[in-house]
Design a protein around this motif. Structure first.
Motif, PDB file in Angstrom:
ATOM      1  N   SER A 225       0.805  -1.225   0.000  1.00  0.00           N
ATOM      2  CA  SER A 225       0.000   0.000   0.000  1.00  0.00           C
ATOM      3  C   SER A 225       0.838   1.275   0.000  1.00  0.00           C
ATOM      4  O   SER A 225       0.289   2.373  -0.012  1.00  0.00           O
ATOM      5  N   GLY A 226       2.164   1.144   0.014  1.00  0.00           N
ATOM      6  CA  GLY A 226       3.022   2.320   0.090  1.00  0.00           C
ATOM      7  C   GLY A 226       3.375   2.887  -1.268  1.00  0.00           C
ATOM      8  O   GLY A 226       2.807   2.517  -2.300  1.00  0.00           O
ATOM      9  N   TYR A 227       4.346   3.802  -1.275  1.00  0.00           N
ATOM     10  CA  TYR A 227       4.775   4.433  -2.530  1.00  0.00           C
ATOM     11  C   TYR A 227       6.290   4.609  -2.489  1.00  0.00           C
ATOM     12  O   TYR A 227       6.904   4.489  -1.429  1.00  0.00           O
ATOM     13  N   PRO A 228       6.955   4.823  -3.644  1.00  0.00           N
ATOM     14  CA  PRO A 228       6.381   5.137  -4.960  1.00  0.00           C
ATOM     15  C   PRO A 228       6.087   3.922  -5.846  1.00  0.00           C
ATOM     16  O   PRO A 228       5.445   4.064  -6.890  1.00  0.00           O
ATOM     17  N   HIS A 229       6.541   2.716  -5.446  1.00  0.00           N
ATOM     18  CA  HIS A 229       6.444   1.570  -6.348  1.00  0.00           C
ATOM     19  C   HIS A 229       5.579   0.427  -5.832  1.00  0.00           C
ATOM     20  O   HIS A 229       5.616  -0.674  -6.386  1.00  0.00           O
ATOM     21  N   ASN A 230       4.825   0.662  -4.757  1.00  0.00           N
ATOM     22  CA  ASN A 230       3.913  -0.356  -4.216  1.00  0.00           C
ATOM     23  C   ASN A 230       4.622  -1.690  -3.973  1.00  0.00           C
ATOM     24  O   ASN A 230       4.084  -2.765  -4.264  1.00  0.00           O
ATOM     25  N   LEU A 231       5.831  -1.596  -3.402  1.00  0.00           N
ATOM     26  CA  LEU A 231       6.583  -2.815  -3.112  1.00  0.00           C
ATOM     27  C   LEU A 231       5.928  -3.597  -1.981  1.00  0.00           C
ATOM     28  O   LEU A 231       5.211  -3.032  -1.152  1.00  0.00           O
ATOM     29  N   THR A 232       6.196  -4.891  -1.935  1.00  0.00           N
ATOM     30  CA  THR A 232       5.732  -5.725  -0.824  1.00  0.00           C
ATOM     31  C   THR A 232       6.927  -6.189  -0.004  1.00  0.00           C
ATOM     32  O   THR A 232       8.084  -5.920  -0.356  1.00  0.00           O
ATOM     33  N   LYS A 233       6.658  -6.885   1.073  1.00  0.00           N
ATOM     34  CA  LYS A 233       7.627  -7.213   2.116  1.00  0.00           C
ATOM     35  C   LYS A 233       9.008  -7.619   1.606  1.00  0.00           C
ATOM     36  O   LYS A 233      10.018  -7.029   1.993  1.00  0.00           O
ATOM     37  N   ASP A 234       9.056  -8.620   0.733  1.00  0.00           N
ATOM     38  CA  ASP A 234      10.347  -9.188   0.332  1.00  0.00           C
ATOM     39  C   ASP A 234      11.165  -8.259  -0.547  1.00  0.00           C
ATOM     40  O   ASP A 234      12.363  -8.478  -0.747  1.00  0.00           O
ATOM     41  N   ASP A 235      10.519  -7.229  -1.104  1.00  0.00           N
ATOM     42  CA  ASP A 235      11.224  -6.305  -2.007  1.00  0.00           C
ATOM     43  C   ASP A 235      11.721  -5.047  -1.303  1.00  0.00           C
ATOM     44  O   ASP A 235      12.382  -4.213  -1.923  1.00  0.00           O
ATOM     45  N   ILE A 236      11.405  -4.903  -0.019  1.00  0.00           N
ATOM     46  CA  ILE A 236      11.818  -3.709   0.726  1.00  0.00           C
ATOM     47  C   ILE A 236      13.105  -4.029   1.485  1.00  0.00           C
ATOM     48  O   ILE A 236      13.155  -4.994   2.250  1.00  0.00           O
ATOM     49  N   HIS A 237      14.119  -3.216   1.286  1.00  0.00           N
ATOM     50  CA  HIS A 237      15.419  -3.480   1.923  1.00  0.00           C
ATOM     51  C   HIS A 237      15.310  -3.359   3.448  1.00  0.00           C
ATOM     52  O   HIS A 237      14.567  -2.499   3.950  1.00  0.00           O
ATOM     53  N   PRO A 238      16.024  -4.208   4.201  1.00  0.00           N
ATOM     54  CA  PRO A 238      15.975  -4.131   5.677  1.00  0.00           C
ATOM     55  C   PRO A 238      16.311  -2.753   6.237  1.00  0.00           C
ATOM     56  O   PRO A 238      15.729  -2.336   7.243  1.00  0.00           O
ATOM     57  N   TYR A 239      17.245  -2.028   5.613  1.00  0.00           N
ATOM     58  CA  TYR A 239      17.564  -0.677   6.073  1.00  0.00           C
ATOM     59  C   TYR A 239      16.329   0.227   5.934  1.00  0.00           C
ATOM     60  O   TYR A 239      16.056   1.060   6.803  1.00  0.00           O
ATOM     61  N   SER A 240      15.603   0.051   4.832  1.00  0.00           N
ATOM     62  CA  SER A 240      14.402   0.854   4.609  1.00  0.00           C
ATOM     63  C   SER A 240      13.312   0.502   5.608  1.00  0.00           C
ATOM     64  O   SER A 240      12.547   1.373   6.044  1.00  0.00           O
ATOM     65  N   GLN A 241      13.233  -0.767   5.986  1.00  0.00           N
ATOM     66  CA  GLN A 241      12.247  -1.198   6.979  1.00  0.00           C
ATOM     67  C   GLN A 241      12.518  -0.539   8.332  1.00  0.00           C
ATOM     68  O   GLN A 241      11.587  -0.140   9.044  1.00  0.00           O
ATOM     69  N   ILE A 242      13.790  -0.418   8.688  1.00  0.00           N
ATOM     70  CA  ILE A 242      14.163   0.245   9.939  1.00  0.00           C
ATOM     71  C   ILE A 242      13.818   1.728   9.881  1.00  0.00           C
ATOM     72  O   ILE A 242      13.189   2.284  10.788  1.00  0.00           O
ATOM     73  N   ALA A 243      14.222   2.376   8.800  1.00  0.00           N
ATOM     74  CA  ALA A 243      13.977   3.820   8.666  1.00  0.00           C
ATOM     75  C   ALA A 243      12.489   4.138   8.641  1.00  0.00           C
ATOM     76  O   ALA A 243      12.068   5.190   9.128  1.00  0.00           O
ATOM     77  N   ALA A 244      11.678   3.229   8.098  1.00  0.00           N
ATOM     78  CA  ALA A 244      10.230   3.457   8.044  1.00  0.00           C
ATOM     79  C   ALA A 244       9.642   3.548   9.447  1.00  0.00           C
ATOM     80  O   ALA A 244       8.769   4.384   9.716  1.00  0.00           O
ATOM     81  N   VAL A 245      10.107   2.697  10.351  1.00  0.00           N
ATOM     82  CA  VAL A 245       9.633   2.726  11.738  1.00  0.00           C
ATOM     83  C   VAL A 245      10.012   4.052  12.384  1.00  0.00           C
ATOM     84  O   VAL A 245       9.184   4.722  13.017  1.00  0.00           O
ATOM     85  N   ALA A 246      11.268   4.448  12.227  1.00  0.00           N
ATOM     86  CA  ALA A 246      11.744   5.710  12.804  1.00  0.00           C
ATOM     87  C   ALA A 246      10.998   6.893  12.207  1.00  0.00           C
ATOM     88  O   ALA A 246      10.626   7.847  12.915  1.00  0.00           O
TER      89      ALA A 246
END
Length: 346
Positions: A225-246
């Motif tokens: 449901s996110g943007y800009p590319h509507n990626l799903t779990k396995d396509d999101i880099h772990p660093y990006s997952q951390i930064a998203a929480v912050a």
């Protein structure tokens, strides 16, 4: 010296072994009491204990110097981001060495500060939102990476990526970023481009694809449901997952022209809910588990208008703590209509 548990202070020493009314050994003789031990005594229904002596409070100047040092670091990081932001605006790139010179010593200094909540309260300022937000995201990303066990080098890279997360906003109209009302669909689409702009600016400035990737992906969500590319779990880099929480935590707890800031613990509850589908559970749980103990000892304002102190995190509902108000104790897990509305430095 025999005292009631409500009169205990951090630094007191137990004179004898302490038992509950049911004969359970709670704490051994010689224990130096902290907030956690005092809460444990209360939890076990201990009314009175024998203590050796009341220790002196830590020197105020020591506490003050820590706060002043952190505040100076924050000022340096905010001023630094402003200069990087303006350079990116005028040139389409920035000098990486300037970022590293500002950021590396500042992030490394965070290792001395275990009370992250106090740092967040210290950052509750009226500065330019984008600059202050970038500092918070960099700081929180660094801490989350540390709690997840990343190497020192990786923690710095993740913290730097968080610091530069919104560099692409320099290409978005300030009038749009500061619009007090709701954005139109077209305006929102324009704001969302800051992720792509940030990716381009960082790629023009640094030979580090991960930092650019975090800028690009920090608004992606695991359910697509996110943007800009509507990626799903396995396509999101772990660093990006951390930064998203912050990023989400900082945004929700900061005052903006179109949004009032929300109380820190209630936002943690919302972040926890988002870990079921939107955000990755690992950084979310590391964040919650390490941040919640920092609230013990903090002064709070309750929705009743009463001031109190958080003395214990509730094991049944970690987001509804036990609060002491003028010698009596309020269990917010039971008093569901009462809420913490603001948290203060000790």
């Amino acid at each position: 010296m025999r005292v009631h548990v409500t009169d205990l202070k951090p630094g007191d020493y137990l004179k004898v072994d302490t038992f509950s009314s049911k004969g359970l050994h709670v704490l051994p003789k010689g224990s130096q009491l902290r907030i956690e031990e005092i809460a444990k005594l209360m939890q076990h229904g201990v009314d009175y204990v024998d203590i050796e002596a009341i220790q002196e409070e830590p020197a105020p100047s020591s506490r003050s110097s820590v706060i002043q040092s952190a505040s100076r670091n924050f000022d340096t990081m905010i001023d630094g981001f402003e200069s990087v932001y303006m350079e990116a605006l005028t040139k389409g790139s920035f000098n990486q060495s300037v970022v590293d010179d500002i950021l590396q010593p500042s992030l490394e200094s965070l290792d001395k500060h275990k009370d992250v909540v106090s740092l967040l309260l210290l950052l509750d300022r009226e500065d330019n939102y984008t600059y202050n937000h970038s500092l918070q995201v960099g700081m929180l990303s660094y801490y989350i990476a540390t709690w997840l066990g990343y190497s020192k080098k990786e923690c710095y890279e993740i913290g730097r990526a968080g610091y530069l997360i919104d560099i692409g906003k320099c290409r978005i109209s300030p009038e749009l970023l500061n619009k007090p009302g709701k954005l139109t669909a077209a305006e929102y689409d324009e704001v969302k481009l800051h992720t792509i702009y940030g990716y381009e600016i960082i790629r023009n400035s640094m030979d580090d694809p991960y930092t650019a990737l975090v800028a690009l992906q920090h608004h992606e969500r695991e359910d697509g449901s996110g943007y800009p590319h509507n990626l799903t779990k396995d396509d999101i880099h772990p660093y990006s997952q951390i930064a998203a929480v912050a990023d989400i935590y900082s945004a929700m707890t900061s005052a903006r022209i179109y949004q009032s800031k929300q109380e820190l613990i209630s936002v943690l509850r919302e972040i926890n809910t988002l870990s079921f589908g939107k955000l990755n559970g690992k950084p979310v749980q590391a964040f919650i588990q390490h941040l919640m103990p920092n609230f013990i000892g903090k002064r709070v304002l309750l929705s009743t208008g009463d001031m109190g102190v958080i003395i214990m995190n509730n094991p049944l509902d970690v987001f509804r703590p036990l609060v002491q108000i003028e010698g009596k104790f309020l269990d917010l897990a039971r008093e569901r209509t009462i809420a913490v509305v603001e948290i203060y430095m000790e």
